[in-house]
Design a protein around this motif. Structure first.
Motif, PDB file in Angstrom:
ATOM      1  N   LEU A 183       0.831  -1.209   0.000  1.00  0.00           N
ATOM      2  CA  LEU A 183       0.000   0.000   0.000  1.00  0.00           C
ATOM      3  C   LEU A 183       0.865   1.260   0.000  1.00  0.00           C
ATOM      4  CD1 LEU A 183      -2.768  -1.050   2.553  1.00  0.00           C
ATOM      5  CD2 LEU A 183      -3.122  -0.554   0.127  1.00  0.00           C
ATOM      6  N   LEU A 184       1.937   1.227   0.778  1.00  0.00           N
ATOM      7  CA  LEU A 184       2.837   2.371   0.847  1.00  0.00           C
ATOM      8  C   LEU A 184       3.513   2.610  -0.502  1.00  0.00           C
ATOM      9  CD1 LEU A 184       3.631   4.329   3.100  1.00  0.00           C
ATOM     10  CD2 LEU A 184       5.615   2.870   3.556  1.00  0.00           C
ATOM     11  N   MET A 185       3.950   1.529  -1.131  1.00  0.00           N
ATOM     12  CA  MET A 185       4.615   1.628  -2.431  1.00  0.00           C
ATOM     13  C   MET A 185       3.664   2.195  -3.487  1.00  0.00           C
ATOM     14  SD  MET A 185       6.525  -1.459  -4.472  1.00  0.00           S
ATOM     15  CE  MET A 185       5.020  -2.447  -4.462  1.00  0.00           C
ATOM     16  N   ALA A 186       2.433   1.699  -3.501  1.00  0.00           N
ATOM     17  CA  ALA A 186       1.438   2.192  -4.461  1.00  0.00           C
ATOM     18  C   ALA A 186       1.123   3.664  -4.208  1.00  0.00           C
ATOM     19  CB  ALA A 186       0.161   1.364  -4.359  1.00  0.00           C
ATOM     20  N   ASN A 187       0.978   4.026  -2.930  1.00  0.00           N
ATOM     21  CA  ASN A 187       0.674   5.416  -2.587  1.00  0.00           C
ATOM     22  C   ASN A 187       1.776   6.350  -3.048  1.00  0.00           C
ATOM     23  OD1 ASN A 187       1.169   7.635  -0.155  1.00  0.00           O
ATOM     24  ND2 ASN A 187      -0.964   7.480  -0.795  1.00  0.00           N
ATOM     25  N   TRP A 188       3.013   5.980  -2.841  1.00  0.00           N
ATOM     26  CA  TRP A 188       4.142   6.823  -3.238  1.00  0.00           C
ATOM     27  C   TRP A 188       4.174   7.035  -4.741  1.00  0.00           C
ATOM     28  CZ3 TRP A 188       8.879   4.804   0.046  1.00  0.00           C
ATOM     29  CH2 TRP A 188       8.663   5.167   1.381  1.00  0.00           C
ATOM     30  N   PHE A 189       3.976   5.941  -5.488  1.00  0.00           N
ATOM     31  CA  PHE A 189       4.040   6.062  -6.944  1.00  0.00           C
ATOM     32  C   PHE A 189       2.957   7.005  -7.474  1.00  0.00           C
ATOM     33  CE2 PHE A 189       2.387   4.791 -11.112  1.00  0.00           C
ATOM     34  CZ  PHE A 189       3.505   5.071 -11.885  1.00  0.00           C
ATOM     35  N   PHE A 190       1.719   6.783  -7.042  1.00  0.00           N
ATOM     36  CA  PHE A 190       0.616   7.609  -7.538  1.00  0.00           C
ATOM     37  C   PHE A 190       0.752   9.064  -7.087  1.00  0.00           C
ATOM     38  CE2 PHE A 190      -1.575   3.393  -7.774  1.00  0.00           C
ATOM     39  CZ  PHE A 190      -1.744   3.401  -9.156  1.00  0.00           C
ATOM     40  N   PHE A 191       1.249   9.273  -5.853  1.00  0.00           N
ATOM     41  CA  PHE A 191       1.429  10.640  -5.370  1.00  0.00           C
ATOM     42  C   PHE A 191       2.490  11.369  -6.188  1.00  0.00           C
ATOM     43  CE2 PHE A 191       3.491  13.818  -2.659  1.00  0.00           C
ATOM     44  CZ  PHE A 191       2.395  14.597  -2.329  1.00  0.00           C
ATOM     45  N   ILE A 192       3.624  10.705  -6.446  1.00  0.00           N
ATOM     46  CA  ILE A 192       4.695  11.311  -7.251  1.00  0.00           C
ATOM     47  C   ILE A 192       4.170  11.638  -8.645  1.00  0.00           C
ATOM     48  CG2 ILE A 192       6.930  10.873  -8.363  1.00  0.00           C
ATOM     49  CD1 ILE A 192       7.649   9.186  -5.857  1.00  0.00           C
ATOM     50  N   TYR A 193       3.406  10.703  -9.218  1.00  0.00           N
ATOM     51  CA  TYR A 193       2.871  10.923 -10.565  1.00  0.00           C
ATOM     52  C   TYR A 193       1.936  12.134 -10.590  1.00  0.00           C
ATOM     53  CZ  TYR A 193       0.344  10.273 -14.924  1.00  0.00           C
ATOM     54  OH  TYR A 193      -0.216  10.489 -16.160  1.00  0.00           O
ATOM     55  N   VAL A 194       1.025  12.199  -9.627  1.00  0.00           N
ATOM     56  CA  VAL A 194       0.060  13.302  -9.588  1.00  0.00           C
ATOM     57  C   VAL A 194       0.768  14.631  -9.337  1.00  0.00           C
ATOM     58  CG1 VAL A 194      -1.889  14.277  -8.305  1.00  0.00           C
ATOM     59  CG2 VAL A 194      -1.880  11.853  -8.898  1.00  0.00           C
ATOM     60  N   MET A 195       1.715  14.639  -8.401  1.00  0.00           N
ATOM     61  CA  MET A 195       2.433  15.866  -8.065  1.00  0.00           C
ATOM     62  C   MET A 195       3.209  16.411  -9.264  1.00  0.00           C
ATOM     63  SD  MET A 195       3.248  18.078  -5.589  1.00  0.00           S
ATOM     64  CE  MET A 195       3.101  17.299  -3.976  1.00  0.00           C
ATOM     65  N   ASN A 196       3.858  15.524 -10.008  1.00  0.00           N
ATOM     66  CA  ASN A 196       4.742  15.952 -11.092  1.00  0.00           C
ATOM     67  C   ASN A 196       4.062  16.068 -12.450  1.00  0.00           C
ATOM     68  OD1 ASN A 196       6.935  16.272  -9.468  1.00  0.00           O
ATOM     69  ND2 ASN A 196       7.951  14.369 -10.032  1.00  0.00           N
ATOM     70  N   HIS A 197       2.950  15.333 -12.659  1.00  0.00           N
ATOM     71  CA  HIS A 197       2.364  15.280 -14.003  1.00  0.00           C
ATOM     72  C   HIS A 197       0.902  15.716 -14.081  1.00  0.00           C
ATOM     73  CE1 HIS A 197       6.012  13.338 -15.371  1.00  0.00           C
ATOM     74  NE2 HIS A 197       5.901  12.485 -14.375  1.00  0.00           N
ATOM     75  N   VAL A 198       0.277  15.980 -12.939  1.00  0.00           N
ATOM     76  CA  VAL A 198      -1.091  16.514 -12.956  1.00  0.00           C
ATOM     77  C   VAL A 198      -1.037  17.948 -12.410  1.00  0.00           C
ATOM     78  CG1 VAL A 198      -3.480  16.192 -12.224  1.00  0.00           C
ATOM     79  CG2 VAL A 198      -2.038  14.196 -12.691  1.00  0.00           C
ATOM     80  N   SER A 199      -0.962  18.093 -11.094  1.00  0.00           N
ATOM     81  CA  SER A 199      -0.773  19.421 -10.497  1.00  0.00           C
ATOM     82  C   SER A 199      -0.572  19.266  -8.997  1.00  0.00           C
ATOM     83  CB  SER A 199      -1.977  20.332 -10.759  1.00  0.00           C
ATOM     84  OG  SER A 199      -3.091  19.922  -9.979  1.00  0.00           O
ATOM     85  N   VAL A 200       0.025  20.292  -8.388  1.00  0.00           N
ATOM     86  CA  VAL A 200       0.200  20.290  -6.936  1.00  0.00           C
ATOM     87  C   VAL A 200      -1.159  20.321  -6.258  1.00  0.00           C
ATOM     88  CG1 VAL A 200       1.166  21.567  -4.974  1.00  0.00           C
ATOM     89  CG2 VAL A 200       2.452  21.418  -7.114  1.00  0.00           C
ATOM     90  N   LYS A 201      -2.111  21.042  -6.848  1.00  0.00           N
ATOM     91  CA  LYS A 201      -3.457  21.114  -6.262  1.00  0.00           C
ATOM     92  C   LYS A 201      -4.158  19.761  -6.302  1.00  0.00           C
ATOM     93  CE  LYS A 201      -5.075  24.551  -8.647  1.00  0.00           C
ATOM     94  NZ  LYS A 201      -6.022  25.553  -9.176  1.00  0.00           N
ATOM     95  N   ALA A 202      -3.914  18.984  -7.378  1.00  0.00           N
ATOM     96  CA  ALA A 202      -4.522  17.653  -7.463  1.00  0.00           C
ATOM     97  C   ALA A 202      -3.958  16.747  -6.372  1.00  0.00           C
ATOM     98  CB  ALA A 202      -4.262  17.043  -8.840  1.00  0.00           C
ATOM     99  N   ALA A 203      -2.650  16.837  -6.131  1.00  0.00           N
ATOM    100  CA  ALA A 203      -2.035  16.065  -5.045  1.00  0.00           C
ATOM    101  C   ALA A 203      -2.584  16.523  -3.704  1.00  0.00           C
ATOM    102  CB  ALA A 203      -0.520  16.223  -5.094  1.00  0.00           C
ATOM    103  N   SER A 204      -2.786  17.816  -3.586  1.00  0.00           N
ATOM    104  CA  SER A 204      -3.364  18.379  -2.375  1.00  0.00           C
ATOM    105  C   SER A 204      -4.774  17.842  -2.150  1.00  0.00           C
ATOM    106  CB  SER A 204      -3.384  19.904  -2.487  1.00  0.00           C
ATOM    107  OG  SER A 204      -4.185  20.480  -1.502  1.00  0.00           O
ATOM    108  N   PHE A 205      -5.558  17.796  -3.229  1.00  0.00           N
ATOM    109  CA  PHE A 205      -6.937  17.303  -3.136  1.00  0.00           C
ATOM    110  C   PHE A 205      -6.981  15.842  -2.693  1.00  0.00           C
ATOM    111  CE2 PHE A 205     -10.769  15.462  -5.095  1.00  0.00           C
ATOM    112  CZ  PHE A 205     -11.722  16.223  -4.452  1.00  0.00           C
ATOM    113  N   ALA A 206      -5.966  15.068  -3.102  1.00  0.00           N
ATOM    114  CA  ALA A 206      -5.909  13.653  -2.701  1.00  0.00           C
ATOM    115  C   ALA A 206      -5.939  13.512  -1.193  1.00  0.00           C
ATOM    116  CB  ALA A 206      -4.643  13.003  -3.264  1.00  0.00           C
ATOM    117  N   TYR A 207      -5.207  14.382  -0.515  1.00  0.00           N
ATOM    118  CA  TYR A 207      -5.157  14.296   0.937  1.00  0.00           C
ATOM    119  C   TYR A 207      -6.285  15.070   1.606  1.00  0.00           C
ATOM    120  CZ  TYR A 207      -0.978  11.631   0.493  1.00  0.00           C
ATOM    121  OH  TYR A 207      -0.105  10.623   0.174  1.00  0.00           O
TER     122      TYR A 207
END
Length: 300
Positions: free
Chosen positions: A87-111
């Motif tokens: 779960l931790l590994m999956a969370n890290w990958f998706f978070f890095i992807y969203v932060m770098n390739h979608v937007s900081v706000k999208a990563a923010s919305f995740a949390y």
């Protein structure tokens, strides 16, 4: 007072994570999978060295305790530890992807979504009880997330994946409280590293040669991985998953402020209203802790 140190640990963990984008954005041009590979591998090396060199007695104590457990208990510990690593590994990958390739706000919305999911998972899986005030805070959070999701469907999609993986990690590790938390995190990173190792030669890019990459990676591993994750697991020893979950809101609020004032991402009045409601929900959820001293003073 006894529970205060656990609240403080959770608060500091999410405060640190709120600034994660500062360490990640300078290397956004590297593939998300490469950043994940090196983050996990370096984390395993550093934590293993710390445990072997300075925490030998704790390792021996935990191994002895594990050997004395009943078979069913052993299987539960192994399942929760292995599942937590995935779960931790999956969370890290998706978070890095969203932060770098979608937007900081999208990563923010995740949390933003994560605390709601954590509370719901904890209620149904762990049977953690919530007060009327806490359910009210959940309701405010749901409403604020609905506001944020308006005209941003893809943000919701990515955010739900990031949120669900971390919410499930929090809830599962609440039940995995037998082992030393630093050693547990080391074992989980080791499992993740071993799982990823066969994929590294096939899916990794060229070996990074830029010094900035390794500086940022070291900061990410030590400041934004080992320290806050240890504090997070420590907090789960003394407070509920739902309480730790609601404190996740500290992270996206800081992310949102960075996105607006540092990364200059556009913001709407609706988003400002939603984030203000999130702040209100934090106060409402933790009203018992925040106003405990005031109530005692009133009694005097």
């Amino acid at each position: 007072m006894k529970a205060t140190k656990y609240y403080l640990a959770a608060f500091v963990a999410f405060l640190i994570w709120g600034f994660f984008s500062l360490g990640l954005k300078p290397i956004h041009h590297y593939p998300s999978l490469d950043i994940l590979f090196y983050r996990v591998f370096l984390g395993v090396i550093l934590m293993s060295l710390i445990n072997v060199l300075f925490r030998g007695q704790i390792i021996k104590k935990d191994i002895a305790a594990f050997k004395n457990m009943l078979p069913n208990h052993k299987r539960q510990i192994l399942f929760l530890t292995f599942g937590g690593a995935l779960l931790l590994m999956a969370n890290w990958f998706f978070f890095i992807y969203v932060m770098n390739h979608v937007s900081v706000k999208a990563a923010s919305f995740a949390y933003m979504v994560c605390p709601i999911l954590t509370t719901v998972f904890a209620y149904f899986i762990l049977r953690e009880k919530l007060s009327i005030w806490q359910w009210t805070a959940v309701g405010i959070s749901v409403f604020s997330c609905v506001l944020l999701s308006y005209n941003h469907f893809m943000d919701i999609f990515y955010s739900l994946i990031v949120a669900a993986t971390y919410a499930l990690y929090l809830v599962s590790q609440r039940k995995n409280s037998e082992m030393d938390k630093f050693l547990l995190l080391n074992v989980q990173l080791l499992i993740a590293g071993l799982f990823m190792l066969p994929f590294y030669p096939v899916y990794s890019g060229a070996l990074p040669t830029e010094g900035l990459f390794y500086i940022c990676l070291f900061v990410i591993v030590v400041l934004f991985t080992i320290i806050p994750l240890f504090l997070n697991l420590y907090a789960l020893k003394g407070v509920s998953s739902a309480t730790v979950g609601i404190m996740i809101y500290i992270n996206p609020i800081i992310n949102f402020l960075l996105a607006v004032f540092y990364f200059k991402e556009p913001v709407t009045g609706l988003q400002l209203l939603a984030y203000s409601l999130i702040l209100l929900s934090i106060v409402v959820f933790n009203e018992k802790l925040l106003f405990k001293r005031t109530k005692k003073q009133l009694e005097v």
